[in-house]
Write a protein that holds these residues in place. Structure first.
Motif, PDB file in Angstrom:
ATOM      1  N   ASP A 167       0.813  -1.226   0.000  1.00 31.80           N
ATOM      2  CA  ASP A 167       0.000   0.000   0.000  1.00 31.80           C
ATOM      3  C   ASP A 167       0.844   1.273   0.000  1.00 31.80           C
ATOM      4  N   GLN A 168       1.826   1.304   0.916  1.00 33.18           N
ATOM      5  CA  GLN A 168       2.621   2.529   1.042  1.00 33.18           C
ATOM      6  C   GLN A 168       3.411   2.818  -0.221  1.00 33.18           C
ATOM      7  N   VAL A 171       0.951   4.201  -2.783  1.00 34.68           N
ATOM      8  CA  VAL A 171       0.654   5.603  -2.500  1.00 34.68           C
ATOM      9  C   VAL A 171       1.787   6.500  -2.991  1.00 34.68           C
ATOM     10  N   LEU A 175       1.767   9.579  -5.718  1.00 34.88           N
ATOM     11  CA  LEU A 175       2.207  10.930  -5.353  1.00 34.88           C
ATOM     12  C   LEU A 175       3.335  11.420  -6.250  1.00 34.88           C
ATOM     13  N   ARG A 185      12.947   5.979  -0.355  1.00 33.25           N
ATOM     14  CA  ARG A 185      12.269   6.826   0.622  1.00 33.25           C
ATOM     15  C   ARG A 185      11.216   6.082   1.438  1.00 33.25           C
ATOM     16  N   VAL A 186      10.652   5.018   0.852  1.00 29.32           N
ATOM     17  CA  VAL A 186       9.529   4.362   1.531  1.00 29.32           C
ATOM     18  C   VAL A 186       9.841   2.918   1.947  1.00 29.32           C
ATOM     19  N   ARG A 192      14.208  -1.193   7.501  1.00 29.57           N
ATOM     20  CA  ARG A 192      15.620  -1.021   7.882  1.00 29.57           C
ATOM     21  C   ARG A 192      16.003  -1.825   9.123  1.00 29.57           C
ATOM     22  N   GLU A 272       9.105   6.183  17.084  1.00 27.51           N
ATOM     23  CA  GLU A 272       8.049   5.884  16.112  1.00 27.51           C
ATOM     24  C   GLU A 272       6.899   5.082  16.687  1.00 27.51           C
ATOM     25  N   LYS A 273       7.183   4.132  17.489  1.00 30.20           N
ATOM     26  CA  LYS A 273       6.176   3.188  18.011  1.00 30.20           C
ATOM     27  C   LYS A 273       5.289   2.682  16.884  1.00 30.20           C
ATOM     28  N   HIS A 274       5.137   1.395  16.796  1.00 24.91           N
ATOM     29  CA  HIS A 274       4.276   0.918  15.707  1.00 24.91           C
ATOM     30  C   HIS A 274       2.882   0.619  16.183  1.00 24.91           C
TER      31      HIS A 274
ATOM     32  N   PHE B  79      -6.334   5.013   0.445  1.00 22.76           N
ATOM     33  CA  PHE B  79      -6.598   3.596   0.694  1.00 22.76           C
ATOM     34  C   PHE B  79      -7.504   3.398   1.905  1.00 22.76           C
ATOM     35  N   HIS B  81      -6.991   1.382   4.337  1.00 22.23           N
ATOM     36  CA  HIS B  81      -6.200   1.306   5.561  1.00 22.23           C
ATOM     37  C   HIS B  81      -5.138   2.403   5.627  1.00 22.23           C
ATOM     38  N   TYR B  82      -5.467   3.560   5.079  1.00 24.72           N
ATOM     39  CA  TYR B  82      -4.688   4.793   5.172  1.00 24.72           C
ATOM     40  C   TYR B  82      -3.340   4.753   4.448  1.00 24.72           C
ATOM     41  N   ALA B  83      -2.575   3.673   4.655  1.00 20.40           N
ATOM     42  CA  ALA B  83      -1.255   3.559   4.018  1.00 20.40           C
ATOM     43  C   ALA B  83      -0.377   4.778   4.269  1.00 20.40           C
ATOM     44  N   LEU B  84      -0.416   5.309   5.485  1.00 24.07           N
ATOM     45  CA  LEU B  84       0.497   6.404   5.820  1.00 24.07           C
ATOM     46  C   LEU B  84       1.918   5.849   5.933  1.00 24.07           C
ATOM     47  N   PHE B  85       2.902   6.707   5.645  1.00 24.65           N
ATOM     48  CA  PHE B  85       4.299   6.283   5.816  1.00 24.65           C
ATOM     49  C   PHE B  85       4.598   6.299   7.309  1.00 24.65           C
ATOM     50  N   ARG B  86       4.786   5.122   7.869  1.00 23.93           N
ATOM     51  CA  ARG B  86       4.866   5.026   9.330  1.00 23.93           C
ATOM     52  C   ARG B  86       6.152   5.599   9.908  1.00 23.93           C
ATOM     53  N   HIS B  87       7.185   5.667   9.073  1.00 26.61           N
ATOM     54  CA  HIS B  87       8.459   6.171   9.582  1.00 26.61           C
ATOM     55  C   HIS B  87       8.586   7.681   9.409  1.00 26.61           C
ATOM     56  N   MET B  88       7.503   8.317   8.923  1.00 28.03           N
ATOM     57  CA  MET B  88       7.550   9.761   8.736  1.00 28.03           C
ATOM     58  C   MET B  88       6.520  10.438   9.634  1.00 28.03           C
ATOM     59  N   PHE B  96       5.347  14.701   1.193  1.00 23.84           N
ATOM     60  CA  PHE B  96       5.998  13.747   0.282  1.00 23.84           C
ATOM     61  C   PHE B  96       5.769  14.077  -1.195  1.00 23.84           C
ATOM     62  N   TYR B 128       3.738  11.021  14.849  1.00 24.01           N
ATOM     63  CA  TYR B 128       3.829   9.903  13.920  1.00 24.01           C
ATOM     64  C   TYR B 128       2.440   9.288  13.753  1.00 24.01           C
ATOM     65  N   SER B 130       1.252   6.457  14.143  1.00 25.00           N
ATOM     66  CA  SER B 130       0.799   5.542  15.195  1.00 25.00           C
ATOM     67  C   SER B 130       0.207   6.278  16.386  1.00 25.00           C
ATOM     68  N   GLN B 131       0.438   7.589  16.464  1.00 26.34           N
ATOM     69  CA  GLN B 131      -0.083   8.356  17.596  1.00 26.34           C
ATOM     70  C   GLN B 131      -1.442   8.977  17.307  1.00 26.34           C
ATOM     71  N   ARG B 144      -2.556  14.310   2.368  1.00 23.99           N
ATOM     72  CA  ARG B 144      -1.388  13.901   1.585  1.00 23.99           C
ATOM     73  C   ARG B 144      -1.748  13.747   0.108  1.00 23.99           C
TER      74      ARG B 144
END
Lengths: 274, 362
Positions: A167-168, A171, A175, A185-186, A192, A272-274, B79, B81-88, B96, B128, B130-131, B144
């Motif tokens: 998905d990411q 997206v 973009l 970038r994604v 990582r 980050e917390k997932h 999407f 399920h949002y598909a946000l970039f979780r590390h950003m 972006f 982030y 997740s918050q 976005r």
């Protein structure tokens, strides 16, 4: 009440058992090694480590580790991407075979390489004729190290990649990002930690590889003698202080690597917390 | 036309999109409505360029986009399920698409602030994903997608992952947002209520084919097929001959409609709220029925009835009307349909039900 007490004691017993076992198996021998190595003080330890043979052996180990790690990181990443994203005939077989180096003793891995790349091997014969020596030389040792460490990056990256989904990436494409930018970038930042774990394990394992190298290197003093082979030889020879010093240094590097990795990971994850 | 799709066809195993054509006028919000497996998401993904059609064409703002790579189509995609970039962070997420265009830093910052303001998340820029809550995440995803000023906005079940209260809120919020921003939007949903509430036009899909398209009210009042009738809300389906032979309050045909070719192969569709119940025959056409069960649903009452020939019928009344009638289980009562639709089953062509003349609205 009596019951609670009993379970509290049970818990203490369990904790004691686990810690005791860990200490007996790992902690005590590690400390014993460090103590023995430093028994005569720091100076002899340092001298042993700085001997010409030891320095050459470490140099060789580091160069092999560097090349094997870089190649296996790139290859492991590609392999993981293919396993997760592509559907092809034989994928299940490839998926299973990646773990082969875990299952097979390194000494057998070494033997397999000698059969193929040795002076009389299927491929080795032609390579040697062309003046390219693989076995009993540096390329063969890199090959053996890579063989043994292939599964680490693949196995660490595959589950992370699977969880990450597409998905990411999709997206990012909508973009306006191309494939390459999307990857950098994604995708890469998202996997990582899996990748870093795999790389760390690859480095640690490469530094300590012995069995496969023993077969493939021919153990020529000063030429194909790695740190582990040096330790092996000095134990059998008459100056064990060299073996102790090299062992402590080697174990120390791996230890620092793992701890450092864990610390960095904790810090970033707190962000980050997932 | 902002989006034009022509003769789109794609086969995927036992599932397919078959010869789908439609257009979305500039500035409209259009829903692709259908049950799961109807091909609606696939069509959306083909428009975005995330999937390739076997044949057919896609046009975006008048330009042929059939073979254009995703990143050059200028579509915003949201999407489920949002598909946000979780590390950003939220700011980095929204930025972006602008960074990809290599806009100056100050301009990116201004545009991101503007969008976070639009989706009412100004205070969240350094957090982030997740918050954030589900509804907030979906708003970030929307910001976005809108940031690079896309030609069209495509939304794939955008409220599907949210719980119902947040979903209702976000729905009306999206409608308001669209009235402000006016970006041509196409969104996929399986929820007819959602489609009705949000969109200017609805395209109803079934098994990869378009059943009908038009403004919501028109679809509701003049459904073109039994599928559309049933999909757009609860409806009673009655075999025509059962109705024809029914007792009436007066000795005339229960439905004042002429069925030239129908015979026994036609069905009557009546919505539960399109019927009245009366104690006394008042001269209008109706059926005699027995009340089997009453269910109180807050403002309305659901009445389960049985006609004399055994056909089940569902009627919905207001609470007031039910009280007026002093309705109780076991009563016998007259049912007067206000509005119904008759579809005739035709063996050929395609064995589909066709509407026939004589739909009746009082």
């Amino acid at each position: 009440m009596g019951n609670d007490r009993a379970s509290a004691w049970g818990r203490r017993l369990l904790v004691g058992l686990v810690v005791g076992w860990f200490a007996a198996l790992i902690l005590v021998p590690t400390l014993a090694l460090a103590r023995t190595a430093l028994a005569g003080g720091f100076r002899p330890f340092w001298d042993a480590l700085m001997s010409a043979d030891a320095r050459r052996a470490f140099g060789l180990t580091l160069s092999i580790t560097a090349v094997a790690t870089v190649v296996n990181t790139l290859f492991g990443l590609a392999f993981a991407l293919v396993l997760v994203r592509q559907k092809f005939w034989g994928r299940a077989i490839a998926d299973g075979l990646v773990d082969l180096p875990f299952a097979v003793s390194p000494i057998i891995a070494g033997l397999m390489l000698v059969i193929v790349y040795g002076p009389n091997g299927w491929l080795g014969r032609h390579l040697e004729a062309a003046g390219f020596k693989v076995v009993y030389s540096w390329p063969g040792m890199v090959l053996a190290t890579m063989f043994v460490t292939i599964p680490f990056v693949v196995r660490e990256v595959v589950p992370v990649l699977r969880e990450f989904g597409i998905d990411q990436e999709e997206v990012a494409r909508t973009l306006g990002a191309g494939r390459w930018r999307t990857f950098w970038r994604v995708t890469l930042p998202s996997i990582r930690w899996g990748l870093a774990y795999g790389v760390t394990l690859t480095v640690a394992r490469s530094l300590g590889e012995f069995g496969a190298l023993l077969v493939v290197s021919g153990n020529i003093l000063g030429r194909t003698q790695t740190a582990t082979l040096y330790i092996h030889d000095t134990i059998e020879g008459f100056h064990p202080e060299g073996a102790y010093a090299a062992s402590v240094a080697l174990a120390g590097i791996s230890f620092v690597l793992l701890i450092g990795m864990e610390l960095v990971r904790k810090r970033v994850e707190a962000h980050e917390k997932h | 036309m902002a989006i034009a799709v022509r003769n789109l066809t794609k086969r995927l195993g036992n599932f397919a999109v078959e010869d789908v054509s439609f257009e979305v006028p500039e500035g409209q919000l259009v829903a692709l409505l259908g049950p799961s497996g109807s091909g609606k998401s696939t069509i959306l993904r083909i428009i975005a360029g995330l999937e390739k059609a076997d044949s057919g064409e896609v046009e975006l703002t008048g330009e042929d986009a059939t073979y254009m790579p995703v990143q050059r189509r200028g579509v915003g995609f949201v999407f489920q399920h949002y598909a946000l970039f979780r590390h950003m962070t939220i700011r980095q997420n929204v930025a972006f698409g602008l960074e990809v265009q290599r806009l100056p830093k100050a301009e990116i910052k201004r545009r991101v602030d503007e969008l976070l303001n639009l989706v009412q998340l100004s205070g969240y820029s350094e957090r982030y994903p997740s918050q954030l809550s589900g509804g907030q995440r979906q708003r970030v995803a929307l910001a976005r997608a809108l940031a690079p000023r896309p030609k069209v906005l495509l939304l794939d079940e955008p409220f599907g992952a949210l719980d119902s209260r947040v979903r209702d809120e976000l729905r009306s919020w999206l409608r308001k947002l669209h009235d402000e921003v006016h970006v041509t939007s196409l969104f996929v949903t399986h929820d007819q209520q959602e489609a009705f509430e949000v969109s200017d036009q609805i395209v109803v899909l079934n098994r990869g084919k378009i059943e009908q398209m038009g403004p919501p009210q028109e679809l509701y009042e003049r459904p073109a097929s039994p599928f559309v009738t049933e999909f757009l809300g609860a409806v009673n389906v009655l075999p025509l001959d059962s109705i024809l032979s029914m007792d009436t309050m007066q000795d005339e045909a229960p439905l004042p409609v002429d069925f030239p070719t129908a015979g026994g192969r036609a069905r009557v569709y009546v919505r539960p709220h399109d019927m009245e119940l009366t104690r006394q025959s008042d001269g209008r056409t109706g059926w005699f029925a027995h009340v089997r069960r009453l269910t109180h649903l807050g403002g309305t009452v659901r009445v389960e009835l049985k006609l004399l020939d055994g056909t089940d019928l569902l009627v919905q009344l207001t609470r007031e009307r039910s009280r007026e009638l002093e309705l109780a289980e076991g009563d016998d009562i007259y049912v007067v349909p206000r509005n119904w639709k008759v579809f005739e089953e035709r063996p050929r062509p395609e064995d589909r039900m066709q509407p026939i003349e004589g739909d009746y609205v009082i």
